[in-house]
Design a protein around this motif. Structure first.
Motif, short mmCIF file in Angstrom:
data_model
loop_
_atom_site.label_atom_id
_atom_site.label_comp_id
_atom_site.label_asym_id
_atom_site.label_seq_id
_atom_site.Cartn_x
_atom_site.Cartn_y
_atom_site.Cartn_z
N GLU A 15 3.48 -10.17 41.05
CA GLU A 15 2.58 -9.64 40.03
C GLU A 15 2.02 -8.27 40.40
N MET A 16 2.08 -7.90 41.66
CA MET A 16 1.59 -6.60 42.11
C MET A 16 2.54 -5.47 41.68
N ASN A 17 3.75 -5.80 41.29
CA ASN A 17 4.73 -4.81 40.82
C ASN A 17 4.89 -3.63 41.78
N GLY A 18 4.99 -3.92 43.06
CA GLY A 18 5.23 -2.88 44.04
C GLY A 18 3.98 -2.22 44.61
N GLU A 19 2.82 -2.53 44.06
CA GLU A 19 1.58 -1.99 44.62
C GLU A 19 1.31 -2.67 45.97
N PRO A 20 0.86 -1.93 46.96
CA PRO A 20 0.62 -2.51 48.28
C PRO A 20 -0.46 -3.59 48.27
N LEU A 21 -0.27 -4.58 49.11
CA LEU A 21 -1.18 -5.72 49.20
C LEU A 21 -1.52 -5.98 50.66
N LEU A 22 -2.82 -6.03 50.95
CA LEU A 22 -3.31 -6.41 52.27
C LEU A 22 -3.63 -7.90 52.22
N ILE A 23 -3.01 -8.68 53.10
CA ILE A 23 -3.24 -10.12 53.13
C ILE A 23 -4.05 -10.46 54.37
N GLY A 24 -5.21 -11.07 54.16
CA GLY A 24 -6.06 -11.52 55.24
C GLY A 24 -5.76 -12.97 55.58
N VAL A 25 -5.53 -13.22 56.84
CA VAL A 25 -5.21 -14.56 57.31
C VAL A 25 -6.16 -14.90 58.46
N ASN A 26 -6.69 -16.10 58.44
CA ASN A 26 -7.64 -16.52 59.46
C ASN A 26 -6.98 -17.22 60.64
N PHE A 27 -5.89 -17.92 60.40
CA PHE A 27 -5.27 -18.74 61.45
C PHE A 27 -3.86 -18.25 61.75
N ASP A 28 -3.54 -18.11 63.04
CA ASP A 28 -2.24 -17.60 63.45
C ASP A 28 -1.08 -18.47 62.97
N HIS A 29 -1.24 -19.79 63.00
CA HIS A 29 -0.11 -20.64 62.57
C HIS A 29 0.21 -20.41 61.10
N GLU A 30 -0.81 -20.12 60.30
CA GLU A 30 -0.56 -19.80 58.89
C GLU A 30 0.12 -18.44 58.77
N ASP A 64 -0.44 2.98 60.24
CA ASP A 64 -0.06 4.31 59.73
C ASP A 64 0.89 4.18 58.55
N ARG A 65 1.89 3.29 58.67
CA ARG A 65 2.84 3.08 57.56
C ARG A 65 2.11 2.55 56.33
N TRP A 66 1.12 1.68 56.54
CA TRP A 66 0.31 1.16 55.43
C TRP A 66 -0.42 2.32 54.74
N ASN A 67 -1.10 3.14 55.51
CA ASN A 67 -1.87 4.23 54.94
C ASN A 67 -1.00 5.31 54.30
N GLU A 68 0.27 5.36 54.65
CA GLU A 68 1.24 6.27 54.01
C GLU A 68 1.87 5.61 52.79
N ARG A 69 1.43 4.39 52.48
CA ARG A 69 1.94 3.61 51.34
C ARG A 69 3.45 3.32 51.47
N LEU A 85 -11.18 -0.01 61.57
CA LEU A 85 -9.92 0.42 60.97
C LEU A 85 -10.16 1.14 59.65
N THR A 86 -9.26 2.05 59.35
CA THR A 86 -9.27 2.75 58.08
C THR A 86 -8.02 2.31 57.32
N LEU A 87 -8.20 1.53 56.27
CA LEU A 87 -7.06 1.00 55.51
C LEU A 87 -7.12 1.38 54.04
N GLN A 88 -8.05 2.25 53.65
CA GLN A 88 -8.26 2.53 52.24
C GLN A 88 -7.17 3.38 51.59
N HIS A 89 -6.32 4.01 52.38
CA HIS A 89 -5.30 4.88 51.80
C HIS A 89 -4.02 4.13 51.44
N GLY A 90 -3.85 2.91 51.94
CA GLY A 90 -2.61 2.19 51.72
C GLY A 90 -2.55 1.38 50.45
N GLY A 91 -3.68 0.94 49.98
CA GLY A 91 -3.71 0.12 48.78
C GLY A 91 -5.13 -0.26 48.46
#
Length: 169
Positions: A15-30, A64-69, A85-91
């Motif tokens: 549904e994001m149609n190619g727009e970058p998505l940051l996924i937050g995960v709390n547990f490593d096994h997940e 860096d790759r994230w922030n370069e989209r 961290l600065t992540l506002q440029h990636g998505g």
């Protein structure tokens, strides 16, 4: 529950149609299970940093790759990515695959994207499994504003209600 969350994440990415998505995960096994599935689905290596994921120069390169989209998806351990961290440029979209119990980490993780320099409205979404502690954690995070005592009181109440109903807490 985990398979349904993985499928919901897949749908969310589509549904994001190619727009970058940051996924937050709390547990490593997940994170490991989700990363395996997303790598196959998107036919690329989805970076995961923090927790047992990328560290040091490899994590910095992914950021860096994230922030370069240049990344469709970046996965991060919420606690590890909550500060510095600065992540506002990636998505501008965040999806919580799993929630942290720490209100400070939750708000600071959001602030990595929702900060000065962000050019779009930030969207924060949560994958919540009905009938699980996910519902409780989100409701407490939404009204908590740093009150750890309130969270633990709600958690005790939830456990007691589940025990009385004959279900495991």
């Amino acid at each position: 529950v985990h398979q349904e969350k993985i499928e919901a994440t897949r749908d969310f990415i589509e549904e994001m149609n190619g727009e970058p998505l940051l996924i937050g995960v709390n547990f490593d096994h997940e994170a490991q299970a989700l990363k395996y599935y997303l790598d196959l689905l998107l036919k690329t290596d989805i970076p995961y940093f923090g927790g047992t994921g990328l560290k040091g120069a490899a994590a910095a390169a992914a950021i860096d790759r994230w922030n370069e989209r240049k990344l469709p998806v970046l996965m991060a351990n919420v606690q590890s990515a909550a500060h510095g961290l600065t992540l506002q440029h990636g998505g501008s979209s965040i999806l919580y695959y799993s929630l942290t119990y720490n209100w400070g980490d939750y708000t600071q993780f959001n602030a990595r994207v929702d900060r000065e320099g962000q050019k779009n409205e930030v969207t924060i979404s949560h994958l919540i499994s009905p009938g699980t502690v996910d519902e409780l954690v989100l409701s407490v995070l939404n009204g908590r504003e740093g009150n750890d005592a309130a969270f633990f009181n709600h958690l005790k109440e939830y456990r007691n209600v589940r025990r009385k109903a004959g279900k495991k807490a």
